[in-house]
Design a protein around this motif. Structure first.
Motif, PDB file in Angstrom:
ATOM      1  N   GLU A 179       0.936  -1.026   0.090  1.00 43.14           N
ATOM      2  CA  GLU A 179       0.068   0.157   0.020  1.00 43.14           C
ATOM      3  C   GLU A 179       0.880   1.097   0.023  1.00 43.14           C
ATOM      4  O   GLU A 179       0.385   2.448  -0.096  1.00 43.14           O
ATOM      5  N   SER A 199       0.234   3.007  -5.649  1.00 40.89           N
ATOM      6  CA  SER A 199       0.872   2.098  -4.640  1.00 40.89           C
ATOM      7  C   SER A 199       1.952   1.096  -5.152  1.00 40.89           C
ATOM      8  O   SER A 199       1.700   0.789  -6.443  1.00 40.89           O
ATOM      9  N   ASP A 230       2.153   1.519   9.290  1.00 45.44           N
ATOM     10  CA  ASP A 230       2.527   0.592   8.325  1.00 45.44           C
ATOM     11  C   ASP A 230       3.854  -0.132   8.349  1.00 45.44           C
ATOM     12  O   ASP A 230       4.179  -0.792   7.360  1.00 45.44           O
TER      13      ASP A 230
END
Length: 276
Positions: A179, A199, A230
């Motif tokens: 992502e 992404s 993340d």
């Protein structure tokens, strides 16, 4: 110019990107050290310059390096060039620059073409803080370790990717942080220049839909850094996180230390979980 090493950037695709100063320095140097004398010779020919060329690449011996240093110490000026872009940046010319610095030779670096900076400036991704990683290791295990490090990197990072590695490397990167926003720059300044903006996962999918001829080219990948949410281990349990590092060849103790660093906790907390 006597007794000086000049670091001279060369075009990364478009010959017009040579600077007036770079051309002047090449014309006035006594000789040119080139990563590939065939490539360097062609560039000089196109610029209308005739100069002696010596080969300087990653396999150049220490004695050959010393010979170039001796010539400069003797009063000659040398222009160091690479096949494309700025010498000594992810480039074997670094060794010659270091040798000249150790010998207290005057070194003059000229500004000019650099694929990493050109791609970063066009990316639109945060550029106040960034890091340059160059080429990823060829060894698969070492590459996996490096990608896992990049998964924790909070700065925008820049990678160079060669044509024969592009599919596999995009796949590996997408498997770790799919992502993450990124820009893949292809053939910068050349006829088939193209930018993929999405992404990492989406860029990989789009890239795989291209025909083989459309995949050919030199690539620069610009990728945004990690946020606190993340990290590659965000969905792993502590046990899984430890096993991840053990699978890379670490001992159990070193794996626990790495997990503690990742999670910013004391290693005692990690030992307590895996030994309960």
């Amino acid at each position: 110019m006597a007794g000086t090493l000049y670091i001279v950037p060369t075009p990364i695709g478009n010959l017009k990107d040579i600077t007036l100063r770079a051309k002047e320095v090449l014309e006035e140097s006594d000789f040119v050290a080139s990563e590939d004398t065939r490539v360097g010779g062609k560039l000089l020919m196109l610029l209308g310059i005739k100069k002696p060329l010596v080969s300087y690449h990653e396999h150049t011996s220490q004695s050959a390096t010393e010979a170039i240093v001796a010539r400069i110490q003797g009063g000659e000026s040398c222009s160091l060039i690479t096949d494309a872009g700025t010498p000594a940046v992810s480039d074997p010319g670094e060794k010659l620059v270091r040798a000249c610095a150790d010998a207290e030779i005057s070194i003059c670096a000229l500004p000019g073409a650099c694929a990493a900076i050109t791609a970063l400036s066009a990316s639109g991704l945060p550029s106040r803080r960034f890091c340059f990683e160059g080429f990823l290791p060829e060894n698969k295990r070492e590459r996996k370790e490096r990608i896992d490090e990049l998964a924790r990197e909070t700065r925008t990072f820049i990678l160079y990717i060669s044509p024969h590695d592009i599919e596999s490397y995009l796949s590996e990167l997408a498997s770790v942080f799919p992502e993450r926003k990124a820009v893949l720059a292809k053939e910068i300044t050349k006829l088939h220049e193209r930018y993929f903006r999405d992404s990492i996962g989406a860029i990989y999918e789009s890239f795989m839909e291209l025909s083989s001829p459309d995949k050919k080219g030199e690539y620069v990948l610009i990728c945004e850094g990690a946020s606190g949410q993340d990290s590659f281990f965000s969905e792993m349990s502590i046990e899984e996180h430890v096993e991840h590092y053990i699978s890379l060849g670490m001992s159990k103790m070193d794996a626990c230390k790495a997990v503690a660093r990742d999670r910013k906790v004391g290693k005692g907390e990690i030992y307590k979980v895996i030994n309960r």
